[in-house]
Design a protein around this motif. Structure first.
Motif, mmCIF file in Angstrom:
data_model
loop_
_atom_site.group_PDB
_atom_site.id
_atom_site.type_symbol
_atom_site.label_atom_id
_atom_site.label_comp_id
_atom_site.label_asym_id
_atom_site.label_seq_id
_atom_site.Cartn_x
_atom_site.Cartn_y
_atom_site.Cartn_z
ATOM 1 N N ALA A 1 0.844 -1.202 0.000
ATOM 2 C CA ALA A 1 0.000 0.000 0.000
ATOM 3 C C ALA A 1 0.874 1.244 0.000
ATOM 4 O O ALA A 1 1.983 1.238 0.542
ATOM 5 C CB ALA A 1 -0.888 0.021 1.239
ATOM 6 N N VAL A 2 0.345 2.307 -0.596
ATOM 7 C CA VAL A 2 1.029 3.595 -0.546
ATOM 8 C C VAL A 2 0.145 4.545 0.269
ATOM 9 O O VAL A 2 -1.014 4.765 -0.097
ATOM 10 C CB VAL A 2 1.230 4.176 -1.964
ATOM 11 C CG1 VAL A 2 1.922 5.528 -1.891
ATOM 12 C CG2 VAL A 2 2.027 3.215 -2.838
ATOM 13 N N PHE A 3 0.672 5.064 1.372
ATOM 14 C CA PHE A 3 -0.071 6.079 2.128
ATOM 15 C C PHE A 3 0.086 7.405 1.393
ATOM 16 O O PHE A 3 1.216 7.828 1.126
ATOM 17 C CB PHE A 3 0.478 6.199 3.553
ATOM 18 C CG PHE A 3 -0.023 5.118 4.468
ATOM 19 C CD1 PHE A 3 -1.245 5.257 5.115
ATOM 20 C CD2 PHE A 3 0.713 3.960 4.667
ATOM 21 C CE1 PHE A 3 -1.730 4.253 5.958
ATOM 22 C CE2 PHE A 3 0.244 2.955 5.502
ATOM 23 C CZ PHE A 3 -0.986 3.097 6.147
ATOM 24 N N ILE A 4 -1.039 8.037 1.081
ATOM 25 C CA ILE A 4 -0.943 9.306 0.356
ATOM 26 C C ILE A 4 -1.148 10.500 1.300
ATOM 27 O O ILE A 4 -1.342 11.625 0.851
ATOM 28 C CB ILE A 4 -1.909 9.352 -0.846
ATOM 29 C CG1 ILE A 4 -3.342 9.024 -0.405
ATOM 30 C CG2 ILE A 4 -1.520 8.345 -1.908
ATOM 31 C CD1 ILE A 4 -4.235 10.153 -0.419
ATOM 32 N N ASP A 5 -1.067 10.248 2.609
ATOM 33 C CA ASP A 5 -1.164 11.329 3.594
ATOM 34 C C ASP A 5 -0.106 12.398 3.308
ATOM 35 O O ASP A 5 1.002 12.073 2.885
ATOM 36 C CB ASP A 5 -0.883 10.794 5.005
ATOM 37 C CG ASP A 5 -1.814 9.674 5.393
ATOM 38 O OD1 ASP A 5 -1.922 8.716 4.616
ATOM 39 O OD2 ASP A 5 -2.417 9.759 6.460
ATOM 40 N N ASN A 6 -0.433 13.640 3.601
ATOM 41 C CA ASN A 6 0.563 14.700 3.432
ATOM 42 C C ASN A 6 1.781 14.424 4.289
ATOM 43 O O ASN A 6 2.908 14.649 3.882
ATOM 44 C CB ASN A 6 -0.023 16.046 3.864
ATOM 45 C CG ASN A 6 -1.148 16.476 2.973
ATOM 46 O OD1 ASN A 6 -0.947 16.665 1.782
ATOM 47 N ND2 ASN A 6 -2.342 16.603 3.539
ATOM 48 N N ASN A 7 1.540 13.951 5.513
ATOM 49 C CA ASN A 7 2.639 13.705 6.445
ATOM 50 C C ASN A 7 2.162 12.702 7.497
ATOM 51 O O ASN A 7 1.539 13.085 8.481
ATOM 52 C CB ASN A 7 3.049 15.035 7.102
ATOM 53 C CG ASN A 7 4.221 14.864 8.040
ATOM 54 O OD1 ASN A 7 4.730 13.750 8.235
ATOM 55 N ND2 ASN A 7 4.656 15.952 8.633
ATOM 56 N N LEU A 8 2.447 11.441 7.250
ATOM 57 C CA LEU A 8 1.960 10.397 8.166
ATOM 58 C C LEU A 8 2.630 10.507 9.538
ATOM 59 O O LEU A 8 2.153 9.940 10.514
ATOM 60 C CB LEU A 8 2.204 9.013 7.541
ATOM 61 C CG LEU A 8 1.516 7.821 8.202
ATOM 62 C CD1 LEU A 8 0.000 7.927 8.112
ATOM 63 C CD2 LEU A 8 1.961 6.504 7.571
ATOM 64 N N GLY A 9 3.726 11.273 9.599
ATOM 65 C CA GLY A 9 4.481 11.349 10.858
ATOM 66 C C GLY A 9 4.152 12.563 11.706
ATOM 67 O O GLY A 9 4.864 12.860 12.667
ATOM 68 N N SER A 10 3.092 13.293 11.387
ATOM 69 C CA SER A 10 2.808 14.523 12.135
ATOM 70 C C SER A 10 2.576 14.271 13.622
ATOM 71 O O SER A 10 2.954 15.069 14.457
ATOM 72 C CB SER A 10 1.591 15.235 11.548
ATOM 73 O OG SER A 10 1.993 16.362 10.817
#
Ligand code: B12
Ligand code: SF4
Length: 528
Positions: free
Chosen positions: A247-256
């Motif tokens: 899967a590819v996470f398309i979140d702007n920043n998964l680490g926020s």
């Protein structure tokens, strides 16, 4: 070491690109208006011209969630079709004509969206626009659509369809991004053509970002996107249901939010799949998080370094560690077998003509597996656009060229032509045999050698095979050809994780402790 004036010494070779990747499919003006099928909605991702310097693979890595997310909120008595013009299957369908066409609009393909909208509307079809460009330039979009959706489509789409059925369609609908993200239905991935993407599992777990960089679309005037998270188990259920290994996470920043990413990793770990995501480099503030990501299946991260100049980053209001510490942080990710795809913006006000050679050198020295380059682009309604406009530096408003591959503003220390030349050079440098070889994984023990052939396969397949990608896209073979390679990578990664977990049971959890692990060779890239 690359000579600082290297990008300007030789002419940059023109790259091969087929016409169907630069020109949108034709729309026949003489096509009659044949029957409209009631309760049939067609959702379109319009064509955009591809950049011959980059890999064509990026366009079929994973689909945008713009359309599938609100498609999930369609009332059951509507039939929904999906059409992505970038899959090279021609123009969107028109026999029968749909009752409504929904188009996602970004500035780079706004012109194509208008052409499509005008064509369908001339034949009695209602056209709805949504997406980033509608939010930043609604007045420009309005004449081409029957209604605009400003903001979150999941809330707006059912309202729009209901008003359409009642003949009470409004010209504008607006919704915020303040709602509880856990209440959204999962995206409707069943409408996607499964063969056409490396993976159909684009996941999104969070909305927003803790930063608000002046050049980012998240800083668009009037856009408020507070950080919102889906429940980790919802994300895992979606991943399982789509039945893909990767899967590819398309979140702007998964680490926020680090606590959230820890929780998400805990939920992902038992399902033994692999994934990649965009994060800011400050995730490495917490080495235990990097380990947790690796154990949960993270094979690569897309990191917006943006620049190697602290002054540029300060100007952009990006909260980030000092650039002098970036190398150590990259090493920490590599130590856990996580590939790094660095994203760099070129043309900031402290960039001089040596920025291209310096950036390429740094990427090679630190062995980033992938790098993505963007010419600084003032997106309309962002603070950067307002600043550039106030300084009289915006060169034109031809949005098709606002694709981060063209200089659309006057840079401070070079000409727009030099900026474009440097951009083309740096891509070609990073895709060259010499650069691919320089960035091969470090070999500290003979067992590390295993990773090199897979790294080379990955690099050549993604970076030097545009003719191959074109064939795969054209003949709907992307998924059938890639899936066995992805499955192999997943399998290897599951073994690697066991190794890391066993080793760490006996060592202190520090990044240094990870160095004895054999990095898993991967054919899945952290970006293309
Ligand atoms: C996946 C992705 C891609 C994919 C697929 C793109 C595609 N169009 O097919 C790939 C990798 C190919 C790609 C390429 C590029 N991308 Co891109 N990409 C993304 C990414 C990561 C996710 C998009 C997504 O799915 N978002 C989630 C959905 C749910 O959000 P949404 O699109 O806003 O949709 C919601 C609403 O807007 C609304 N909505 C949207 N459309 C519609 C339509 C209707 C009818 C309705 C009712 C509602 C509605 O409803 C949705 C649910 O609320 C975004 C960043 C991001 N996290 O959004 C960047 C982003 C969209 N990309 C961007 C860029 C710059 C590019 C490139 C130009 C970069 C490059 N030089 O290569 C290329 C070229 C593509 C192009 N010309 O547009 C920028 C766009 C900036 C801008 N102002 O336009 C973004 C925002 C990244 C960034 N941080 O700057 N990209
Ligand atoms: S860190 Fe990335 S996603 Fe967040 S505001 Fe800055 S550019 Fe945008």
């Amino acid at each position: 070491m690359i000579a600082l004036d290297e990008p300007f010494l030789h002419s940059v070779k023109k790259r091969w690109i087929p016409p169907e990747m630069t020109t949108a499919p034709a729309l026949d003006p003489n096509e009659p208006a044949n029957g409209i099928e009631p309760h049939y909605a067609l959702l379109i991702n319009p064509f955009y011209a591809k950049d011959a310097n980059a890999s064509f693979g990026k366009h079929v890595l994973t689909p945008t969630l713009a359309l599938t997310s609100f498609a999930a909120a369609t009332p059951a008595h509507w039939r929904v079709d999906y059409w992505d013009e970038n899959l090279l299957d021609g123009r969107p369908p028109f026999r029968p004509l749909p009752q409504v066409v929904g188009i996602t609009v970004h500035l780079t393909f706004a012109r194509r969206a208008y052409e499509l909208a005008d064509w369908y509307r001339a034949r009695g079809v209602k056209v709805i626009f949504g997406g980033l460009h509608v939010l930043s330039c609604p007045d420009e979009c309005a004449p081409h659509a029957d209604a605009l959706a400003l903001g979150d489509g999941v809330q707006l789409w059912p309202r729009i369809l209901r008003d359409l059925e009642n003949n009470s369609l409004q010209p504008r609908y607006a919704a915020t991004y303040e709602n509880n993200y856990c209440d959204d239905p999962p995206p409707r991935r069943s409408i996607l053509p499964r063969h056409s993407f490396l993976t159909t599992t684009s996941l999104i777990a969070t909305r927003g970002c803790h930063n608000r960089c002046g050049f980012c679309y998240l800083a668009t005037d009037g856009l408020r996107m507070p950080y919102r998270m889906r429940h980790p188990q919802q994300v895992v259920d979606e991943f399982q249901k789509d039945d893909q290994p990767y899967a590819v996470f398309i979140d702007n920043n998964l680490g926020s939010r680090r606590d959230y990413l820890h929780a998400l990793c805990a939920a992902l770990r038992p399902i033994n799949k692999i994934w990649s995501a965009a994060v800011t480099i400050d995730v490495t503030d917490d080495p235990s998080l990097i380990r947790h990501m690796a154990l949960a299946g993270c094979t690569g991260v897309f990191v917006g370094f943006e620049s190697l100049s602290d002054d540029n980053l300060a100007d952009a209001h990006k909260k980030t560690p000092k650039t002098s510490d970036y190398a150590r942080r990259v090493r920490m990710l590599h130590d856990y077998g996580i590939q790094v795809n660095g994203s760099f913006v070129l043309g900031f006000d402290h960039d001089r003509k040596d920025v291209f050679a310096r950036t390429a050198d740094w990427i090679e020295e630190n062995r980033l597996e992938c790098a993505t380059f963007h010419i600084l682009t003032p997106y309309p309604a962002t603070p950067l656009f307002q600043q550039m406009e106030a300084q009289g530096r915006v060169l034109h408003r031809d949005w098709t060229l606002y694709d981060t591959g063209h200089a659309v503003f006057q840079p401070k220390h070079m000409t727009p032509e030099e900026l474009e030349l440097g951009y083309a050079w740096i891509y070609q440098r990073l895709f060259s045999h010499a650069s691919i070889w320089r960035r091969r994984p470090r070999v500290e023990t003979w067992r590390d050698l295993q990773a090199i052939p897979l790294y080379l396969a990955m690099s050549y397949l993604y970076k030097r095979s545009n003719r191959f990608w074109h064939l795969l896209i054209k003949h709907d073979l992307v998924n059938p050809v890639w899936k066995p390679l992805v499955e192999m990578t997943r399998w290897r990664h599951v073994h690697y994780r066991k190794h890391v977990a066993e080793r760490d049971a006996f060592t202190v959890e520090t990044s240094a402790g990870a160095q004895s692990a054999v990095a898993p060779g991967q054919v899945v890239s952290a970006g293309v």
